[in-house]
Design an enzyme around this catalytic site. Structure first.
Site, short mmCIF file in Angstrom:
data_model
loop_
_atom_site.label_atom_id
_atom_site.label_comp_id
_atom_site.label_asym_id
_atom_site.label_seq_id
_atom_site.Cartn_x
_atom_site.Cartn_y
_atom_site.Cartn_z
N ASN A 97 -4.97 -3.77 -9.24
CA ASN A 97 -3.93 -4.80 -9.03
C ASN A 97 -4.31 -5.84 -7.99
O ASN A 97 -3.56 -6.13 -7.07
CB ASN A 97 -2.61 -4.13 -8.63
CG ASN A 97 -2.75 -3.26 -7.38
OD1 ASN A 97 -3.82 -2.71 -7.12
ND2 ASN A 97 -1.70 -3.14 -6.60
N ASP A 307 -0.76 6.79 -2.46
CA ASP A 307 -0.30 5.59 -3.16
C ASP A 307 -0.26 4.40 -2.20
O ASP A 307 0.68 3.60 -2.17
CB ASP A 307 1.06 5.80 -3.83
CG ASP A 307 1.32 4.79 -4.95
OD1 ASP A 307 0.33 4.28 -5.52
OD2 ASP A 307 2.49 4.50 -5.25
N GLY A 326 6.21 -0.94 -2.23
CA GLY A 326 4.95 -0.39 -1.74
C GLY A 326 4.96 -0.08 -0.25
O GLY A 326 5.60 -0.77 0.54
#
Length: 417
Positions: A97, A307, A326
């Site tokens: 990404n 993550d 995030g």
């Protein structure tokens, strides 16, 4: 090459004959040359003595985002890998990404070249579809040849079931791994938090658990039809754990991960509307958090990921609805997990993911490559802004108590402390 003796290190490695023993580990030219109660040092190697030192096989994180190329203001590859090393990770899988999306051979080569020569290894995940838009398959075989270890569109579910079916069939020719994020878009809608009592109380739009579970059922059904290998990242509900357990019992080649924040935080932290806690999938109920812990301890969940997703202040410090999803998580992964799981289980779940992604595991034994995480499991500290090593500061763990301390790693002939 850094030649060292790690003095009086307690070895945590259930595959090693030295498991739970305190030993001196001699490393020369990147290889373990001796493991002794007390090592002789005729060659005058540097001796590393650290308080209550423990070592394990090097840890692997199956999902990190860095930003480079294109979003270097969030994080660069070189600094991101330094952060990973200081956080105990010898190996990380990089999400595609960035800007542009990593969806072709030259992008894979670029990020690998940027990571060359550093202590932590970077393994790129190639986008599953062109530009991660979900319409056409990306150049999967070319990316595999360039070094991609798996294919997925980060935090995007696949609308077009047929593309998913073709992908699972196609990658079997070269033993590829398909990563499928589960969150049905129309059920998610404009939701920003878990749907339930907390979302109602706060007046925030909710995402029902069903959004994850329906997508997951579809993905497993397609896998049952096509065969192949599928990885389901960052699952977050009790029903997801049960569905994956059932699929594994049927013999499907499916694996899954859970994020540190879903194991250690629940949705009650949202009550201050702090966008640091806005993640995808959203933080869950305490019941779901406990079900994820059980999924780890009983072996249904294969691995734990930080993550890690750095977001610059312009996109994070906004009203909750508008902020990007995030949190960074590398620096706090080990210390937060120690609050909810035993050290041995944590290490197992930080190492075993390597097998799923086709990476080499290095048992702690004489003659093997030295790929080691160095840590101390008992000290207590509080995580503050000054402890953030990442360029972006969007940590959901500020103010949290961490148990244990990571010293760093020995990997690729380098000692990074």
């Amino acid at each position: 090459m850094k030649n060292v003796i790690l003095k009086q290190a307690t070895i945590i490695d259930s595959e090693s004959q030295f498991h739970n023993q305190k030993m001196d580990i001699t490393i020369e030219n990147g290889t373990i040359t001796s493991i002794d109660k007390s090592a002789k040092n005729p060659n005058k190697l540097e001796e590393v003595s650290l308080d209550n030192l423990h070592v394990s096989q090097g840890w692997f994180d199956s999902s990190v985002s860095f930003g480079e190329p294109g979003l270097e203001d969030r994080e660069t590859i070189s600094n991101g890998l330094k952060v990973a090393a200081k956080s105990g990770f010898t190996d990380v899988a990089l999400q595609p990404n960035s800007y542009p999306i990593i969806d072709n051979q030259s992008s894979i080569s670029f990020v690998k070249q940027k990571a060359h020569g550093l202590a932590t290894n970077l393994f790129p995940i190639g986008a599953l579809t062109k530009n991660s838009e979900g319409n056409d398959l990306a150049e999967l075989f070319d990316m595999k040849n360039a070094g991609a270890i798996a294919f997925g569109d980060y935090n995007k579910s696949m609308d077009k079931a047929n593309i998913q079916k073709i992908a699972l069939q196609y990658v079997q020719d070269f033993d590829g791994l398909v990563i499928l994020f589960c969150q049905e878009k129309s059920l998610k809608g404009n939701g920003v938090v878990n749907e339930g009592i907390v979302s109602t109380k706060l007046g925030l739009k909710g995402i029902p658990n069903m959004a994850e579970e329906i997508d997951l059922i579809r993905n497993l059904s397609i896998l049952e039809y096509t065969g192949g290998k599928m990885h389901l990242p960052t699952i977050s509900t009790a029903k997801s754990v049960a569905l994956i357990k059932e699929a594994k019992n049927k013999g499907l080649n499916v694996t899954c991960s859970v994020a540190v924040h879903h194991l250690t935080l629940n949705e009650t932290v949202l009550e201050g509307f702090d966008s640091r806690f806005k993640v995808s999938p959203p933080l869950q109920t305490e019941l779901n958090r406990k079900a994820l812990i059980k999924g780890i301890t009983e072996g249904t969940i294969d691995m734990i990921t930080s993550d890690h997703n750095p977001i610059d202040i312009e996109h994070k410090k906004l009203e909750f609805d508008l902020a990007k999803d995030g949190t960074i998580g590398l620096e706090t992964a080990f210390g937060m997990l120690q609050n909810v799981l035993s050290t041995e289980i944590i290490i197992e779940k930080l190492v075993n993911g390597k097998t799923v992604f086709g990476l080499e595991k290095n048992t702690i034994a004489v003659g093997n490559k030295a790929s080691l995480s160095l840590f101390e499991p008992n000290s207590i500290s509080v995580f503050g802004k000054e402890n953030i090593l990442s360029k972006s500061k969007n940590s959901a763990f500020l103010g949290q108590t961490l148990k244990g301390k990571v010293y760093g790693i020995y990997n690729n002939g380098k000692l990074e402390l």
